[in-house]
Structures are given as C-alpha cells and as structure tokens.
Design a protein around this motif. Structure first.
Motif, PDB file in Angstrom:
ATOM      1  N   GLY A 151     -25.543 -35.851 -62.057  1.00  0.00           N
ATOM      2  CA  GLY A 151     -24.910 -35.872 -60.746  1.00  0.00           C
ATOM      3  C   GLY A 151     -23.465 -36.324 -60.805  1.00  0.00           C
ATOM      4  O   GLY A 151     -22.977 -36.796 -61.843  1.00  0.00           O
ATOM      5  N   ALA A 152     -22.791 -36.178 -59.678  1.00  0.00           N
ATOM      6  CA  ALA A 152     -21.411 -36.656 -59.571  1.00  0.00           C
ATOM      7  C   ALA A 152     -21.381 -38.152 -59.867  1.00  0.00           C
ATOM      8  O   ALA A 152     -22.249 -38.903 -59.419  1.00  0.00           O
ATOM      9  N   ASN A 153     -20.408 -38.568 -60.659  1.00  0.00           N
ATOM     10  CA  ASN A 153     -20.177 -39.954 -61.074  1.00  0.00           C
ATOM     11  C   ASN A 153     -21.195 -40.478 -62.085  1.00  0.00           C
ATOM     12  O   ASN A 153     -21.148 -41.655 -62.427  1.00  0.00           O
ATOM     13  N   ASP A 154     -22.111 -39.623 -62.565  1.00  0.00           N
ATOM     14  CA  ASP A 154     -22.913 -40.015 -63.716  1.00  0.00           C
ATOM     15  C   ASP A 154     -21.975 -40.031 -64.922  1.00  0.00           C
ATOM     16  O   ASP A 154     -20.928 -39.358 -64.934  1.00  0.00           O
ATOM     17  N   VAL A 155     -22.344 -40.800 -65.929  1.00  0.00           N
ATOM     18  CA  VAL A 155     -21.492 -40.956 -67.110  1.00  0.00           C
ATOM     19  C   VAL A 155     -22.355 -40.804 -68.362  1.00  0.00           C
ATOM     20  O   VAL A 155     -23.454 -41.364 -68.433  1.00  0.00           O
ATOM     21  N   LEU A 156     -21.852 -40.039 -69.321  1.00  0.00           N
ATOM     22  CA  LEU A 156     -22.515 -39.924 -70.621  1.00  0.00           C
ATOM     23  C   LEU A 156     -21.831 -40.880 -71.590  1.00  0.00           C
ATOM     24  O   LEU A 156     -20.603 -40.947 -71.637  1.00  0.00           O
ATOM     25  N   HIS A 157     -22.632 -41.608 -72.364  1.00  0.00           N
ATOM     26  CA  HIS A 157     -22.103 -42.520 -73.381  1.00  0.00           C
ATOM     27  C   HIS A 157     -22.558 -41.999 -74.736  1.00  0.00           C
ATOM     28  O   HIS A 157     -23.753 -41.965 -75.034  1.00  0.00           O
ATOM     29  N   LEU A 158     -21.581 -41.575 -75.536  1.00  0.00           N
ATOM     30  CA  LEU A 158     -21.854 -41.056 -76.875  1.00  0.00           C
ATOM     31  C   LEU A 158     -21.344 -42.045 -77.910  1.00  0.00           C
ATOM     32  O   LEU A 158     -20.269 -42.627 -77.750  1.00  0.00           O
ATOM     33  N   THR A 159     -22.083 -42.208 -78.991  1.00  0.00           N
ATOM     34  CA  THR A 159     -21.571 -42.988 -80.105  1.00  0.00           C
ATOM     35  C   THR A 159     -20.864 -42.035 -81.058  1.00  0.00           C
ATOM     36  O   THR A 159     -20.927 -40.817 -80.899  1.00  0.00           O
ATOM     37  N   ASN A 160     -20.206 -42.586 -82.047  1.00  0.00           N
ATOM     38  CA  ASN A 160     -19.442 -41.792 -83.005  1.00  0.00           C
ATOM     39  C   ASN A 160     -20.338 -40.727 -83.625  1.00  0.00           C
ATOM     40  O   ASN A 160     -21.446 -41.011 -84.060  1.00  0.00           O
ATOM     41  N   ALA A 161     -19.865 -39.486 -83.620  1.00  0.00           N
ATOM     42  CA  ALA A 161     -20.516 -38.323 -84.232  1.00  0.00           C
ATOM     43  C   ALA A 161     -21.631 -37.701 -83.392  1.00  0.00           C
ATOM     44  O   ALA A 161     -22.185 -36.684 -83.795  1.00  0.00           O
ATOM     45  N   GLU A 162     -21.985 -38.267 -82.248  1.00  0.00           N
ATOM     46  CA  GLU A 162     -22.934 -37.604 -81.355  1.00  0.00           C
ATOM     47  C   GLU A 162     -22.207 -36.483 -80.629  1.00  0.00           C
ATOM     48  O   GLU A 162     -21.026 -36.592 -80.322  1.00  0.00           O
ATOM     49  N   THR A 163     -22.929 -35.410 -80.326  1.00  0.00           N
ATOM     50  CA  THR A 163     -22.358 -34.274 -79.617  1.00  0.00           C
ATOM     51  C   THR A 163     -23.277 -33.898 -78.466  1.00  0.00           C
ATOM     52  O   THR A 163     -24.502 -33.974 -78.596  1.00  0.00           O
ATOM     53  N   VAL A 164     -22.656 -33.486 -77.360  1.00  0.00           N
ATOM     54  CA  VAL A 164     -23.420 -33.006 -76.209  1.00  0.00           C
ATOM     55  C   VAL A 164     -22.835 -31.656 -75.799  1.00  0.00           C
ATOM     56  O   VAL A 164     -21.617 -31.458 -75.875  1.00  0.00           O
ATOM     57  N   THR A 165     -23.712 -30.739 -75.392  1.00  0.00           N
ATOM     58  CA  THR A 165     -23.277 -29.408 -74.978  1.00  0.00           C
ATOM     59  C   THR A 165     -23.720 -29.175 -73.536  1.00  0.00           C
ATOM     60  O   THR A 165     -24.882 -29.406 -73.189  1.00  0.00           O
ATOM     61  N   PHE A 166     -22.783 -28.704 -72.714  1.00  0.00           N
ATOM     62  CA  PHE A 166     -23.055 -28.397 -71.316  1.00  0.00           C
ATOM     63  C   PHE A 166     -23.349 -26.911 -71.164  1.00  0.00           C
ATOM     64  O   PHE A 166     -22.833 -26.083 -71.923  1.00  0.00           O
ATOM     65  N   ALA A 167     -24.135 -26.572 -70.139  1.00  0.00           N
ATOM     66  CA  ALA A 167     -24.392 -25.172 -69.816  1.00  0.00           C
ATOM     67  C   ALA A 167     -23.088 -24.503 -69.376  1.00  0.00           C
ATOM     68  O   ALA A 167     -22.839 -23.347 -69.699  1.00  0.00           O
ATOM     69  N   ASP A 168     -22.258 -25.229 -68.640  1.00  0.00           N
ATOM     70  CA  ASP A 168     -20.927 -24.776 -68.202  1.00  0.00           C
ATOM     71  C   ASP A 168     -19.957 -25.942 -68.348  1.00  0.00           C
ATOM     72  O   ASP A 168     -20.379 -27.099 -68.401  1.00  0.00           O
TER      73      ASP A 168
END
Length: 183
Positions: A151-168
C-alpha cells in the motif's frame, strides 16, 4: 526483505513540538529522538517555520507532496517539490522552511561520522540492496512480481545483496541507502 506496513509506523511529536512525524525506521530500534544512529521518517509540514536542531546529525530531505523554500544557513534558498532532488544538509545549523503548499517530506537522519545516507527517486522495477540498509518508500499501491500487494507509504527494507522485483515500476517511490562508516 522486510515489509514495514504504513499502519505500523510510529507517530511522534517533532523535537520542537510544532508538528508530528511518522517514524518509519530507527536504529537502534526503539531509540529516542536524541539517541538514534539513523532514522527515517515522514512529516506533514503545514506551515512555515524553523527546523528542529539535531547536533551531530546529517540530514537528507525530499519533498513528497507540496512545495517549500528551504533555507539552510549560509546557502541560497532552494525551492523543493515532488520533482526536486533530495537535499542534504547538517542537522545542527539553522534551517528554515517557507511552505508554499502544505508539504509531506521524507527525512533521513544519520549520526555524523558513523553513518552516511543517500536518497533518490526510484523508477526501476528491480531494486537491489546496495547499502548496509536499503529502504524503498512507496507513495502509491504497488505489486511485487510474486503477487504480494503493498500500500501507499509501505516501506521495503532490504539488506545488502537482496533484490526485489515489482510487477510494474512503483509510482513516486524513493530509495534510501544507509551505510556504516569505517572507524
């Protein structure tokens, strides 16, 4: 990867008592406003006035909504809006904002000499954790390639070398990278 849902962000008064900030993440966890090593927050700034002083802290500020003229002591005033770059400045020198249109800002603060921070707009569907801590602040709903909805204003926290892929590509997202400095 951790998802920090907007409903879990902590509301707290500004240090100068003139407003409220939404704390997204802080280190060490639960640290008070005068005892953090780094802190990420969003604040609504409805009117003009001075910024709170944070001795020994460096700040990076991005305007998410609205428009203001920021004056950092000894520098030329700068008009900031949602299309502006993030601006870095020391948290312990006089800083004043003239609000032209009610502002929501993203504020990243790091203890000088211990941590550094970079803040920039994110317009890529693939985000990799490059700093010791990488945060992606979403300004609108988004969906990960795995199907998970954010949702709006949600935040993803990644550590070094983690990757996330969005649909768009997420709309209006900001990337925050925090690194520890060598002693």
């Amino acid at each position: 990867m951790r998802i920090l849902r907007s409903a879990g962000h902590r509301q707290m008064p500004w240090k100068n008592g003139k407003g409220v900030t939404t704390e997204i993440a802080v280190f060490p966890e639960g640290a008070p406003v005068d005892g953090f090593d780094w802190r990420i927050s969003m604040a609504k700034v409805p009117e003009s006035g001075p910024f709170s002083a944070f001795p020994g802290v460096d700040r990076v500020l991005a305007v998410l909504d609205g428009e203001m003229v920021l004056t950092v002591d000894g520098q030329l005033p700068e008009t900031l809006g949602p299309s502006s770059r993030a601006i870095a400045f020391p948290g312990d020198i006089p800083t004043h904002a003239v609000v032209l249109h009610a502002v929501t800002d993203l504020n990243v603060m790091v203890r000088r000499g211990k941590f550094s921070a970079r803040v920039k707009r994110c317009d890529d569907p693939i985000v990799a954790g490059k700093g010791s801590h990488t945060f992606l602040v979403l300004r609108s709903a988004a969906k990960l390639a795995t199907g998970e909805k954010l949702g709006a204003n949600d935040v993803l926290h990644l550590t070094n070398a983690e990757t996330v892929t969005f649909a768009d590509v997420p709309s209006g997202a900001w990337l925050v990278e925090i690194d520890g400095l060598s002693a």
